[in-house]
Design an enzyme around this catalytic site. Structure first.
Site, PDB file in Angstrom:
ATOM      1  N   LYS A  65      -6.250   5.417   8.972  1.00 14.80           N
ATOM      2  CA  LYS A  65      -7.303   6.019   8.145  1.00 14.80           C
ATOM      3  C   LYS A  65      -8.282   6.693   9.093  1.00 14.80           C
ATOM      4  O   LYS A  65      -9.297   6.134   9.480  1.00 14.80           O
ATOM      5  CB  LYS A  65      -7.996   4.942   7.303  1.00 14.80           C
ATOM      6  N   SER A 112     -12.629  -3.937  -0.559  1.00 16.44           N
ATOM      7  CA  SER A 112     -13.043  -3.387   0.732  1.00 16.44           C
ATOM      8  C   SER A 112     -14.545  -3.136   0.733  1.00 16.44           C
ATOM      9  O   SER A 112     -15.072  -2.537  -0.212  1.00 16.44           O
ATOM     10  CB  SER A 112     -12.314  -2.070   1.015  1.00 16.44           C
ATOM     11  N   ARG A 151       0.880  -1.176   0.000  1.00 15.96           N
ATOM     12  CA  ARG A 151       0.000   0.000   0.000  1.00 15.96           C
ATOM     13  C   ARG A 151       0.911   1.218   0.000  1.00 15.96           C
ATOM     14  O   ARG A 151       1.470   1.594   1.037  1.00 15.96           O
ATOM     15  CB  ARG A 151      -0.893  -0.016   1.252  1.00 15.96           C
TER      16      ARG A 151
END
Length: 219
Positions: free
Chosen positions: A146, A117, A45
Site C-alpha cells: 500500500k 483499521s 484480501r
C-alpha cells in the site's frame, strides 16, 4: 465486542493474502503453507474481486474457510461483508474508507469477528466503542502493498495499544528483520503480506516470523 471475541494469541501472526505474490502458486496452496508454518489468523484480501467472477470468489473463499477450520485458525474477509456472510466466514475486516465500524457490526451480527483499521487513538476508541474485536494499526513501516499508506510512529502505536480496549495488530512493511523494533509497544501480534507470501518457502518464512514476533513480545 462480539460474543466470538478474538483471543490475543489468535492475532500473533496474522497473514493477509495478496495474489500478486503467488507467482503461479494456487492461493489455497500458499495459504496452507502459511498455516503449516504457524500462521494464527488468515484474512482474504482480494483486490481483484471486481474483475473476478463472483462464483469463483465464493468458491475460493469457501475453500479457504474449510482450510482454516482444519487448522483451527480464524478466517475473515477484507471489506466484503456480503461475501463473509454468504460463506459463513468468522468475520470481516474494514478500513476507515470502507464501511463504518458500527454499520459493519450491525450487518454481521454480534457473533462474528470485526477488525477495523485505525491510525489514531481517536479512531481506535471509536472503533472499539462501535464493536471492533481487534484493531489493525499501520503502516508501521513503509510498504509495497500500500504505497500511499501513511506511517504510524512507534509512539502512536504504543499510545493506541494503551488506549484501546481491544487487542492491536501492527501492519505495514513488517518483516523478520524489523519486527524487533516493535518490542514494548503492547501489540498482540503482527499482520503481514509479502513477508510470508512473497517468499520462496512460505512455510519457513512463517515459522521464522512466528519466532521473531514471540521474541519481540518477550515470550
Amino acid at each position: 465486542m462480539s460474543e466470538m471475541a478474538v483471543r490475543k494469541d489468535d492475532l500473533l501472526l496474522y497473514a493477509v493474502t495478496d495474489r500478486r505474490w503467488l507467482h503461479g502458486k494456487r492461493l489455497y496452496d500458499a495459504a496452507e503453507s502459511a498455516l503449516q508454518g504457524g500462521v494464527t489468523f488468515l484474512q482474504l484480501r482480494e483486490k481483484s474481486a471486481g474483475t473476478m467472477p463472483r462464483a469463483s470468489l465464493l468458491k475460493e473463499a469457501r475453500e479457504l474457510l474449510t482450510l482454516c477450520r482444519r487448522y483451527r485458525v480464524p478466517f475473515v474477509i477484507d471489506d466484503d461483508v456480503e461475501l463473509a456472510m454468504a460463506i459463513g466466514a468468522d468475520g470481516v475486516h474494514v478500513g476507515q474508507s470502507d464501511m463504518e465500524a458500527g454499520t459493519a457490526r450491525r450487518r454481521i451480527g454480534k457473533d462474528k469477528i470485526l477488525g477495523v483499521s485505525v491510525q489514531t487513538v481517536k479512531e481506535a476508541r471509536i472503533a472499539a466503542a462501535c464493536g471492533a474485536d481487534y484493531l489493525g494499526v499501520g503502516a508501521v513501516f513503509p510498504t509495497d502493498s500500500k504505497e500511499d499508506a501513511e506511517i504510524v510512529r512507534y509512539e502512536t502505536l504504543k499510545e493506541i495499544c494503551s488506549a484501546a480496549a481491544v487487542p492491536v495488530v501492527a501492519i505495514g512493511g513488517i518483516n523478520d528483520e524489523n519486527v524487533m523494533q516493535l518490542a514494548g509497544s503492547g501489540i498482540a501480534g503482527i499482520a503481514v503480506i509479502s513477508a510470508i507470501f512473497a517468499k520462496k518457502d512460505i512455510r519457513i518464512a512463517a515459522q521464522r516470523l512466528l519466532c521473531k514476533v514471540k521474541e519481540a513480545k518477550g515470550r
